[in-house]
Design a protein around this motif. Structure first.
Motif, PDB file in Angstrom:
ATOM      1  N   GLN A   5       0.832  -1.197   0.000  1.00 31.56           N
ATOM      2  CA  GLN A   5       0.000   0.000   0.000  1.00 31.56           C
ATOM      3  C   GLN A   5       0.865   1.244   0.000  1.00 31.56           C
ATOM      4  O   GLN A   5       0.585   2.225  -0.684  1.00 31.56           O
ATOM      5  N   GLY A   6       1.963   1.217   0.756  1.00 29.90           N
ATOM      6  CA  GLY A   6       2.867   2.358   0.810  1.00 29.90           C
ATOM      7  C   GLY A   6       3.492   2.640  -0.540  1.00 29.90           C
ATOM      8  O   GLY A   6       3.634   3.795  -0.946  1.00 29.90           O
ATOM      9  N   LYS A   7       3.863   1.580  -1.265  1.00 29.94           N
ATOM     10  CA  LYS A   7       4.454   1.753  -2.586  1.00 29.94           C
ATOM     11  C   LYS A   7       3.449   2.383  -3.542  1.00 29.94           C
ATOM     12  O   LYS A   7       3.807   3.229  -4.361  1.00 29.94           O
ATOM     13  N   ARG A   8       2.182   1.956  -3.457  1.00 30.51           N
ATOM     14  CA  ARG A   8       1.143   2.546  -4.313  1.00 30.51           C
ATOM     15  C   ARG A   8       1.027   4.043  -4.045  1.00 30.51           C
ATOM     16  O   ARG A   8       0.953   4.853  -4.970  1.00 30.51           O
ATOM     17  N   ALA A 192       3.069  -1.699  -8.097  1.00 31.39           N
ATOM     18  CA  ALA A 192       2.018  -0.753  -7.722  1.00 31.39           C
ATOM     19  C   ALA A 192       1.324  -0.190  -8.956  1.00 31.39           C
ATOM     20  O   ALA A 192       0.099  -0.016  -8.968  1.00 31.39           O
ATOM     21  N   MET A 193       2.091   0.079 -10.016  1.00 31.78           N
ATOM     22  CA  MET A 193       1.488   0.562 -11.249  1.00 31.78           C
ATOM     23  C   MET A 193       0.588  -0.510 -11.868  1.00 31.78           C
ATOM     24  O   MET A 193      -0.513  -0.227 -12.346  1.00 31.78           O
ATOM     25  N   ALA A 194       1.050  -1.738 -11.841  1.00 35.63           N
ATOM     26  CA  ALA A 194       0.248  -2.847 -12.378  1.00 35.63           C
ATOM     27  C   ALA A 194      -1.070  -2.970 -11.612  1.00 35.63           C
ATOM     28  O   ALA A 194      -2.131  -3.221 -12.201  1.00 35.63           O
ATOM     29  N   GLU A 198      -4.802  -2.533 -13.162  1.00 34.21           N
ATOM     30  CA  GLU A 198      -5.787  -3.613 -13.034  1.00 34.21           C
ATOM     31  C   GLU A 198      -7.059  -3.102 -12.370  1.00 34.21           C
ATOM     32  O   GLU A 198      -8.172  -3.492 -12.749  1.00 34.21           O
ATOM     33  N   GLU A 199      -6.921  -2.226 -11.384  1.00 32.65           N
ATOM     34  CA  GLU A 199      -8.099  -1.630 -10.750  1.00 32.65           C
ATOM     35  C   GLU A 199      -8.927  -0.858 -11.778  1.00 32.65           C
ATOM     36  O   GLU A 199     -10.161  -0.996 -11.840  1.00 32.65           O
ATOM     37  N   SER A 200      -8.242  -0.059 -12.589  1.00 26.44           N
ATOM     38  CA  SER A 200      -8.946   0.698 -13.625  1.00 26.44           C
ATOM     39  C   SER A 200      -9.664  -0.241 -14.592  1.00 26.44           C
ATOM     40  O   SER A 200     -10.836  -0.036 -14.945  1.00 26.44           O
ATOM     41  N   LYS A 201      -8.982  -1.285 -15.004  1.00 24.88           N
ATOM     42  CA  LYS A 201      -9.555  -2.254 -15.939  1.00 24.88           C
ATOM     43  C   LYS A 201     -10.806  -2.910 -15.352  1.00 24.88           C
ATOM     44  O   LYS A 201     -11.838  -3.056 -16.028  1.00 24.88           O
ATOM     45  N   ARG A 202     -10.725  -3.306 -14.073  1.00 27.77           N
ATOM     46  CA  ARG A 202     -11.872  -3.989 -13.451  1.00 27.77           C
ATOM     47  C   ARG A 202     -13.065  -3.045 -13.309  1.00 27.77           C
ATOM     48  O   ARG A 202     -14.215  -3.453 -13.513  1.00 27.77           O
ATOM     49  N   ARG A 203     -12.813  -1.816 -12.923  1.00 29.38           N
ATOM     50  CA  ARG A 203     -13.920  -0.861 -12.770  1.00 29.38           C
ATOM     51  C   ARG A 203     -14.639  -0.666 -14.110  1.00 29.38           C
ATOM     52  O   ARG A 203     -15.875  -0.681 -14.174  1.00 29.38           O
ATOM     53  N   ARG A 331      -8.452  -0.432  -2.468  1.00 31.78           N
ATOM     54  CA  ARG A 331      -7.289  -1.300  -2.512  1.00 31.78           C
ATOM     55  C   ARG A 331      -7.236  -2.030  -3.850  1.00 31.78           C
ATOM     56  O   ARG A 331      -8.200  -2.020  -4.617  1.00 31.78           O
ATOM     57  N   ALA A 332      -6.108  -2.662  -4.109  1.00 33.06           N
ATOM     58  CA  ALA A 332      -5.942  -3.394  -5.361  1.00 33.06           C
ATOM     59  C   ALA A 332      -6.963  -4.524  -5.444  1.00 33.06           C
ATOM     60  O   ALA A 332      -7.495  -4.976  -4.422  1.00 33.06           O
TER      61      ALA A 332
END
Length: 489
Positions: A5-8, A192-194, A198-203, A331-332
């Motif tokens: 989470q910190g890296k994100r 973190a970028m991945a 992936e979050e954007s893709k799922r939404r 979260r991811a």
């Protein structure tokens, strides 16, 4: 988990910080960031009812925009001066790329008439989708303004910060962008970028691929109106669907982005970081004041492991639907230790609607959707078994009644769980009286075995009230057999 989470957070902060510079140390446009934004925009433009998702926020946003117009005047002036320095051809090129991607995406489009309408998503998500949509139409500056307002209102929304960074970078003239191959390569390979991509893709996938109109998840064959709401989780789409229940049946009222276990789904053992699959019920609502900040706005435990899980030797516990820490909006997709995690504003909506012990929660790898006639057809066999069990009990036919029970049948109540002589107990309890079963619910689960969770109330003739039961049935061949029962009250 905390390290990830910190890296994100650091990654997004770095992107936004660089995006605000007049001369960023690396050219974001030549990396994957802007390409991801354009792809998302194209998907949004190809989605049935895409405009509806953004329109849901227009009324609320317009009032807020008027109230904050003065504070943004300086930002708008800066935006104009930046636009002047930018070559005119750049904006056209971005729009053209978005249109090209949109054209490529269109063959996968599903007819709007066959899809359920997009429900009003959480306000933050709906505003993010509006940014995607505007950028996809070549409206880069309005998209930037909307993104700026979004991150101001939700500063912990990391995906929104990433999109804002992309849009800021798009305002930088190519002549001012200094390529930094090492930085770009490092960012492309960042976990973190991945996760954010992936979050954007799922939404977007969940908003583009809507459930067919007038359908429900295949697990909900029948639900008593005593359960005013029902919940279904589709892990493959990182989506939670909320249904309102009435005498007209289930109606999809909202759906939200969620995260599941770091190791995926199909929990089997304690500590495996997987989210369980099955049919469960909300068992309590935990006061956020009694919880660590990590759980956000609250928590809703479910009854994992349920009797079917225990029958198969599954272990573990403490599976909740809960919120996020204050510093993190979402979260991811794969991030928890097995719980279902929601953004705090979304969880707050859920907390107001669930009923302890009465709200079912289905968690599935991928939900399958069926119509009401299909649900009625699927429930015919279990309805026949329930009626046969009821009649054999009322007639005092022990031999016939025994056929409905597996040898290892157990009954649990608030006091104890024990193996019993079910036939003797039921015959004595019924005393030859006729009984009315009411408030029937049938929840179906298939994963190798075929199981049915049946909840109902019973009232014997001459009485005004009776007890409520929840029975777990297992199909063996063409017959349904009882292997567990809970006396609810």
């Amino acid at each position: 988990m905390a390290h990830s989470q910190g890296k994100r957070r650091r990654l997004v902060a770095d992107i936004v910080r660089h995006g605000r510079l007049q001369n960023p140390p690396f050219r974001l446009r030549s990396g994957q960031l802007l390409a991801a934004l354009m792809t998302a925009s194209a998907l949004m433009l190809a989605a049935p009812g895409a405009a509806l998702a953004s329109n849901n926020t227009k009324t609320a946003s317009s009032a807020k925009a008027k109230a904050t117009a003065g504070s943004h005047a300086g930002n708008r002036s800066a935006g104009r001066s930046s636009a002047k320095a930018q070559p005119k051809s750049r904006k056209g090129a971005v729009a053209a790329e978005a249109r090209t991607a949109s054209t490529t995406a269109r063959p996968a489009r599903k007819p709007a008439s066959n899809a359920a309408p997009i429900q009003e998503a959480g306000n933050a998500e709906a505003r993010l989708i509006a940014v995607y949509e505007m950028f996809g139409r070549g409206q880069a500056r309005p998209a930037l303004a909307k993104a700026r307002d979004l991150v101001r209102d939700y500063p912990n929304f990391q995906l929104a910060q990433l999109v804002y960074g992309d849009l800021l970078a798009a305002q930088v003239p190519p002549s001012n962008a200094l390529p930094d191959t090492a930085s770009i390569a490092k960012m492309r390979g960042s976990p973190a970028m991945a996760e954010l991509h992936e979050e954007s893709k799922r939404r977007l996938q969940a908003l583009r691929e809507r459930p067919p109109a007038n359908t429900v998840p295949s697990q909900f064959l029948a639900l008593s109106t005593r359960s005013r709401y029902a919940i279904a989780v589709d892990a493959s789409r990182s989506r939670l669907y909320l249904f309102e229940n009435s005498d007209k049946g289930l109606k999809l009222t909202a759906d939200y982005y969620i995260s599941v276990g770091k190791s995926g789904t199909d929990k089997a053992t304690e500590g495996d970081a997987r989210t369980p699959l099955g049919v469960y019920y909300i068992t309590s609502s935990l006061d956020p004041k009694s919880l660590k900040d990590f759980y956000g706005a609250g928590a809703l435990p479910i009854n994992y492991p349920n009797p079917y899980d225990l029958r198969r030797g599954k272990t573990g516990g403490g599976i909740w639907l809960h919120g996020t820490p204050p510093q993190q909006f979402a979260r991811a997709p794969l991030a928890s230790d097995g719980c279902v995690v929601m953004a705090n504003p979304d969880l707050k909506q859920l907390l107001r609607k669930v009923q302890i012990g009465a709200t079912p929660v289905v968690t599935a790898r991928s939900l399958q959707w069926i119509t009401q006639p299909q649900a009625e057809k699927e429930s015919q066999s279990i309805t026949g078994a329930i009626n046969g069990w009821k009649d054999a009990r009322a007639n005092g036919n022990e031999a016939q009644l025994k056929k409905f029970y597996l040898p290892d049948f157990q009954r649990s109540s608030k006091k104890s769980t024990e193996g019993i002589s079910a036939v003797d107990d039921e015959v004595k309890y019924a005393q030859g009286k006729r009984v009315q079963l009411k408030d029937m619910s049938y929840l179906h689960w298939r994963d190798g075995d075929d199981t049915m969770i049946v909840t109902f109330g019973e009232v014997f003739e001459g009485e005004k009230s009776g007890r409520s039961r929840r029975q777990y049935w297992l199909r063996q061949g063409t017959d349904w057999k009882l292997f567990h029962e809970e006396v609810l009250g």
